[in-house]
Design an enzyme around this catalytic site. Structure first.
Site, PDB file in Angstrom:
ATOM      1  N   HIS A 132     -31.678  -9.802 -81.747  1.00 14.48           N
ATOM      2  CA  HIS A 132     -32.846 -10.654 -81.998  1.00 14.48           C
ATOM      3  C   HIS A 132     -32.852 -10.974 -83.502  1.00 14.48           C
ATOM      4  CE1 HIS A 132     -37.194 -11.499 -82.427  1.00 14.48           C
ATOM      5  NE2 HIS A 132     -37.249 -11.635 -81.115  1.00 14.48           N
ATOM      6  N   ASP A 209     -33.171  -0.849 -82.222  1.00 17.18           N
ATOM      7  CA  ASP A 209     -34.324  -1.712 -81.938  1.00 17.18           C
ATOM      8  C   ASP A 209     -34.698  -1.482 -80.477  1.00 17.18           C
ATOM      9  OD1 ASP A 209     -35.871  -3.791 -80.973  1.00 17.18           O
ATOM     10  OD2 ASP A 209     -34.569  -5.388 -81.714  1.00 17.18           O
ATOM     11  N   GLN A 212     -37.315  -3.772 -76.365  1.00 16.11           N
ATOM     12  CA  GLN A 212     -37.201  -4.126 -74.948  1.00 16.11           C
ATOM     13  C   GLN A 212     -36.900  -2.924 -74.066  1.00 16.11           C
ATOM     14  OE1 GLN A 212     -37.975  -7.017 -73.781  1.00 16.11           O
ATOM     15  NE2 GLN A 212     -38.194  -8.049 -75.755  1.00 16.11           N
ATOM     16  N   LYS A 235     -45.294  -4.666 -76.260  1.00 13.35           N
ATOM     17  CA  LYS A 235     -44.273  -4.810 -75.225  1.00 13.35           C
ATOM     18  C   LYS A 235     -44.281  -3.618 -74.266  1.00 13.35           C
ATOM     19  CE  LYS A 235     -41.151  -7.762 -77.902  1.00 13.35           C
ATOM     20  NZ  LYS A 235     -41.592  -9.101 -77.525  1.00 13.35           N
ATOM     21  N   CYS A 373     -35.330 -16.262 -79.850  1.00 14.95           N
ATOM     22  CA  CYS A 373     -35.092 -15.678 -81.193  1.00 14.95           C
ATOM     23  C   CYS A 373     -33.687 -15.086 -81.290  1.00 14.95           C
ATOM     24  CB  CYS A 373     -36.144 -14.639 -81.552  1.00 14.95           C
ATOM     25  SG  CYS A 373     -37.794 -15.337 -81.668  1.00 14.95           S
TER      26      CYS A 373
END
Lengths: 415, 149
Positions: A132, A209, A212, A235, A373
């Site tokens: 991203h 990261d 998600q 999220k 993104c």
């Protein structure tokens, strides 16, 4: 069991879970809402909405500085939220949990502060083609400041990291490897444990990261063996504007502060300032107290259902969705890695994703169309954009059927 | 399918999307590139201004959604032969049409009226106006990239 907690029955009761999310009852353009944009943001259970309201109705005060009862209660709630995040990530120590605005701020914090003290001319930062923008641009900024170089590990056509090529990028100059746990545009679940092992063998630190991942699979930062892990509350069914960075205490201790201000100091004179201990050193100013408290209630909600069971439900639904979409002529899935998370991204011959998005919206089906993104990834895939349906624990086969039916409508328009 | 969708994706739009008019490169004139970062639409508008200050020829190339492509195609058809000032006035009236109240009257804009349905889809206004912004940049011989942001 606290009020508003989901059932802990053995079966995964989607109908009951759906009743926990008030927004799923609403209609859009006269049709029942089919919410399939969970990778952008997730909906909030009543338990989270009620917790935010209760904080503001009954507990609101500033933390860490009041002697009065409300301040003590707010401080206790904020500290308890940090402990909830620690438990959720299986981190060793709550001092290693820094509350931030979200994943983007967490990565910027590390890139700016760790980068400032550890990146030098000729050093290298390794990311992947499927990152991203928020796991690319902060590193570009850090590299520009230090005269370091950004290296990019390639992916296969199915959307998997090419571990062999990744390994070849690692060298004594590699200072940091920054990789997503789950790709927002492809659904690929990266082998972060193996990535961390190989990166550490070359002396690099590893940032994952997790934006998600946290709502979709169990996360154990100690089992992964990474050095930093970042995620956003919104999220994982929590409020917007709050997230967390986990970092190893010895690394966080050695990093300079990110922002200066109140709460992050021990003592201030015009000549010299002593910084506060972890994690407060990184939390300048009044934090998002309500957000942290709301995030904790979201994590409690998810933990009560169980991420293993959520993952199994979403995996089954992903298989069902893959079959349903594959039957649509001219549709090509982008991201077909084995064992991928609940992302169904696709393109359809002669229909631009943006037109797909508009037609689906009028059928009440919310998806995302665009570059997600991930402009470099779109370039790698050779498409300007994709359409993306992203699943969460409250989605059903009926949702996927509505998606497929609306896609057939879109095809009829453009036939 | 809703009536609003039928209105947006009416046959004229679908036809210009499938078979865009003036979809080619023009050598020796002015051009500008336009970009809609929201959805990745990207197009180039080419122009030739004749001795009388009229748009002698105009064309475009690029990729994008049906609305942006059809709008670019319809635009090239409607500004060919217009003076620079006439093209600018047409852009103003077109912009007013696609951003006007959803059930207000529609200005008489000939073929461009096919895009009036965009009024009911505010997030698609940028798609419909991208070609026009790019045309204006090309008229100003602005070689830099314009965006809808």
């Amino acid at each position: 069991m606290p009020a508003g907690s989901p059932s802990s029955a053995q079966t995964f009761d989607v109908a009951r879970i759906r009743r926990d999310f008030p927004i799923l009852q609403r209609r859009v353009h006269g049709r029942p809402l089919v919410y399939l944009d969970n990778a952008a943001t997730t909906q909030k259970p009543a338990a989270v909405v009620d917790r935010l309201a209760r904080y503001y109705r009954e507990e609101n005060a500033n933390i860490h500085r009041g002697v009065h009862a409300l301040s003590v209660e707010a401080t206790d709630a904020y500290d308890a939220a940090r402990e909830t995040v620690r438990r959720f990530l299986n981190a060793g120590d709550a001092r290693e949990i820094v509350f931030v605005r979200g994943t983007t701020e967490a990565i910027n914090l590390v890139a700016a502060t760790w980068g400032r003290t550890h990146l030098g001319a000729g050093d290298e930062v390794v990311v992947t083609e499927m990152e991203h923008h928020s796991n690319i641009v902060p590193w570009q900024l850090a590299c520009q400041a230090a005269g370091a170089r950004l290296r990019v590990a390639p992916i296969t056509d199915a959307g998997e990291l090419r571990l062999d090529a990744f390994e070849q990028l690692l060298c004594p100059r590699t200072r940091v490897v920054a990789v997503n746990h789950v790709s927002n545009a492809l659904g690929t679940v990266n082998p972060v444990k193996e990535i961390a092992r190989r990166a550490h063998a070359h002396g690099a630190v590893v940032l994952v990261d997790g934006a998600q991942a946290v709502a979709h699979l169990p996360v154990d930062v100690r089992a992964i063996g990474c050095d930093f892990y970042a995620f956003s509350g919104h999220k994982v069914f929590g409020p917007t504007g709050v997230g967390a960075l986990w970092g190893r205490a010895e690394l966080l201790d050695a990093m300079p502060p990110y922002q200066g201000g109140g709460d992050m100091i021990r003592s201030v004179t015009f000549e010299r300032t002593l910084y506060n201990e972890l994690p407060y050193k990184f939390e300048a100013g009044t934090p998002n107290i309500a957000g942290a408290v709301g995030l904790a209630s979201a994590l409690d909600y998810v933990a009560a259902i169980g991420l293993d069971r959520i993952a199994a439900h979403e995996h089954e639904l992903t298989s069902y969705g893959t079959d349903a979409l594959s039957c649509i002529g001219g549709l090509r899935l982008t991201g077909t890695a084995p064992g991928k998370a609940g992302i169904l991204a696709f393109v359809i011959d002669d229909i631009h994703p943006h037109d797909i998005g508009t037609i689906l919206d009028r059928a009440g089906v919310a998806i995302r169309a665009g570059h997600h993104c991930c402009q470099p990834l779109m370039g790698r895939l050779g498409v300007p954009a994709t359409a993306r349906a992203s699943l969460a624990l409250y989605n059903t086969r009926e949702d996927v059927d509505a998606l497929a039916a609306a896609l057939r409508d879109a095809k009829a328009v453009f036939a | 399918m809703s009536a609003e969708l039928d209105d947006l994706y009416q046959e004229v739009i679908l036809d210009h999307n499938r078979r865009p008019r003036n979809f080619r490169r023009l050598e020796g004139g002015q051009h500008a590139e336009g970009f809609n970062p929201l959805c990745g639409d990207r197009l180039t508008v080419y122009l030739q201004i004749d001795d009388e200050g009229r748009i002698g020829d105009v064309s475009f190339q690029g990729s994008g959604c049906a609305i942006s492509k059809a709008s670019a195609s319809l635009m090239t058809d409607s500004v060919k032969g217009a003076t620079v000032a006439e093209a600018a006035r047409l852009f103003d009236r077109f912009q007013q049409m696609i951003t006007g109240p959803a059930d207000g009257p529609i200005d008489r804009l000939g073929k461009l009226e096919a895009l009036a349905g965009v009024r009911r889809f505010p997030v698609r206004v940028k798609c419909a106006s991208l070609a026009w912004h790019t045309l204006r940049a090309a008229l100003e011989a602005n070689e830099g990239m314009v965006t809808t942001e």
